[in-house]
Scaffold this active site. Structure first.
Site, PDB file in Angstrom:
ATOM      1  N   HIS A 324     -28.566  14.396 -48.211  1.00 44.37           N
ATOM      2  CA  HIS A 324     -28.462  15.814 -47.896  1.00 44.37           C
ATOM      3  C   HIS A 324     -29.742  16.509 -48.337  1.00 44.37           C
ATOM      4  O   HIS A 324     -30.422  16.055 -49.256  1.00 44.37           O
ATOM      5  CB  HIS A 324     -27.244  16.427 -48.607  1.00 44.37           C
ATOM      6  CG  HIS A 324     -26.932  17.815 -48.163  1.00 44.37           C
ATOM      7  ND1 HIS A 324     -27.447  18.927 -48.805  1.00 44.37           N
ATOM      8  CD2 HIS A 324     -26.178  18.279 -47.142  1.00 44.37           C
ATOM      9  CE1 HIS A 324     -27.007  20.019 -48.193  1.00 44.37           C
ATOM     10  NE2 HIS A 324     -26.239  19.654 -47.183  1.00 44.37           N
ATOM     11  N   ASP A 383     -20.030  15.134 -43.930  1.00 45.58           N
ATOM     12  CA  ASP A 383     -19.829  14.486 -42.633  1.00 45.58           C
ATOM     13  C   ASP A 383     -19.320  13.058 -42.757  1.00 45.58           C
ATOM     14  O   ASP A 383     -18.760  12.514 -41.802  1.00 45.58           O
ATOM     15  CB  ASP A 383     -21.132  14.487 -41.821  1.00 45.58           C
ATOM     16  CG  ASP A 383     -21.537  15.878 -41.375  1.00 45.58           C
ATOM     17  OD1 ASP A 383     -20.644  16.649 -40.992  1.00 45.58           O
ATOM     18  OD2 ASP A 383     -22.737  16.196 -41.420  1.00 45.58           O
TER      19      ASP A 383
END
Length: 448
Positions: A324, A383
């Site tokens: 991320h 996700d």
């Protein structure tokens, strides 16, 4: 010259006209992607809405990874989620109220806000007919077109008063679930020759329940609570994520809310942003098929190594759902999602798949560190689990990214309202330096 050849020739010019010496970025101090050299984001604004924390700066200016935290208006999302989960109630409307107003609602305010959401969920006849006629192949594009069409049926679309901003915000939050549910059912009807169902929202249901009711009717309470959790976790993520920044950039021009939100939808659709959940889902399907023993750590490590070395799957070298831009040690959204997902996997009889997913998450982080060997610490992101959760609920892949938009519309409208009303507002206009240094003489058309 045939037009087809001209088109080909024009397309080929893109290679030449887009070529820029990459060393110039560092030489000229350009923050490519609005990122600093250490990977942190360039500070371009201030906000009171969301705070995304994944590292802290040491005394010598270095970044120190820390467990990820996400705050909504100063409240830790973990506390907000656990507060609703422990009472087994739906919390998305409560979070929406908080993000829009800055305060947690009391019981009466929350009930009135829920009623406002329900009253605004039904679509106008014109919007419903537009969805039926569009037959769009992509629900995100249908959503964008419907949002733009709402401008035409708004009596005060360009009114930037605070009262009108809040009215428009609540209407958009309320109607996204209906638009997405209707758009998918129309797509399903035309592409899969299934019956067409247009169900109206129910006044006794939460937003998450109403969406499932309008989409497919059959769902369990745990399905609805799981969707409610996902909506909470994806409602807001600071001002710097691409789609929210897009909404703020367009809002800074004083354009109407529908144009601004449509721009945000276009940004979120991209595979490097909201569309990433589809990339994860595709990768996990591939891994389930190609790893024979779901408990064999060595086999999993070997295959993940091949992926990172661009030897397997789609050969991009990416393990989707891992890493991320801000979170380092952990993504709090992924941790909260995994917490309730185990309960849902038990209900659906899919514990083996869930355990495989947990092991993949663990091994992917280890393999990344070993193969990359660059000192960068990564973790799974939200996700990584969303696709599996959506699949357990029985939701089709065509609406994975639209569901993200259904949640993030809350953050988008909150940021737009802030952008339009803070005292130091100014149109967002960064600079680009032109790299063509020579001045070219004009040549008349006869001499070209």
């Amino acid at each position: 010259m045939k037009k087809e050849y001209l088109m080909y020739k024009l397309a080929e010019t893109i290679k030449k006209t887009s070529k820029i010496d990459s060393s110039l970025f560092k030489k000229l101090g350009v923050k490519r992607g609005l990122r600093n050299e250490d990977g942190s984001g360039v500070l371009v604004g201030l906000t009171n809405i969301g705070n995304v924390v994944g590292y802290e700066r040491t005394a010598d200016g270095m970044l120190k990874p820390i467990p990820g935290k996400l705050y909504y208006r100063g409240y830790d999302v973990e506390d907000l989620v656990h507060g609703t989960m422990q009472q087994k109630r739906f919390g998305f409307e409560e979070v929406a109220f908080l993000l829009l107003s800055g305060d947690l609602p009391d019981r009466e305010e929350l009930q009135q806000f829920r009623e406002l959401i329900y009253e605004n969920m039904p679509l106008t006849h014109e919007t419903t007919m537009s969805i039926l006629q569009l037959r769009g192949e992509n629900v995100m594009n249908t959503l964008s077109r419907c949002v733009l069409q709402m401008y035409n049926f708004d009596a005060s679309p360009d009114d930037l008063s605070r009262e009108n901003q809040m009215r428009q915000s609540i209407e958009l939050i309320s109607r996204f679930p209906t638009i997405i549910a209707y758009a998918y059912n129309v797509l399903r009807h035309h592409n899969k020759e299934r019956s067409l169902h247009i169900r109206h929202p129910h006044d006794q249901l939460s937003l998450a329940e109403n969406f499932l009711h309008m989409l497919k009717r059959d769902y369990t309470q745990l399905d609805a609570r799981m969707l409610d959790l996902l909506l909470i976790l994806q409602a807001e993520h600071g001002g710097g994520n691409n789609s929210t920044f897009t909404v703020r950039v367009t809002s800074s021009t004083m354009t109407d809310i529908y144009s601004s939100i449509a721009a945000g939808i276009g940004s979120l659709k991209g595979p490097l942003h909201g569309g990433a959940n589809l990339q994860v889902a595709g990768m996990l399907d591939h891994l389930k098929e190609n790893i024979k023993d779901w408990k064999d750590v060595d086999e999993i490590d070997r295959y993940l190594t091949c992926i990172l070395k661009k030897e397997a799957y789609n050969k991009t070298g990416l393990i989707y759902g891992i890493g991320h831009a801000v979170y380092t040690i952990s993504d709090p959204r992924a941790l909260l999602l995994r917490e309730l997902a185990s309960e849902l996997a038990f209900e659906k009889g899919r514990c083996e798949e869930f355990e495989f997913l947990e092991l993949l998450e663990e091994r992917a982080v280890e393999v990344f560190a070993r193969v990359k060997n660059n000192g960068k610490q990564v973790s799974s992101n939200v996700d990584f689990y969303t696709g599996f959760v959506y699949d357990m609920i029985g939701l089709p892949k065509e609406i994975y990214t639209p569901l993200f938009a259904m949640a993030r519309i809350v953050g988008w409208t909150a940021h737009r309202n802030e952008e339009l009303n803070f005292a130091g507002k100014r149109i967002i206009r960064p600079a680009y330096k032109n790299t063509i240094n020579e001045k070219l003489p004009y040549v008349s058309i006869e001499n070209r």
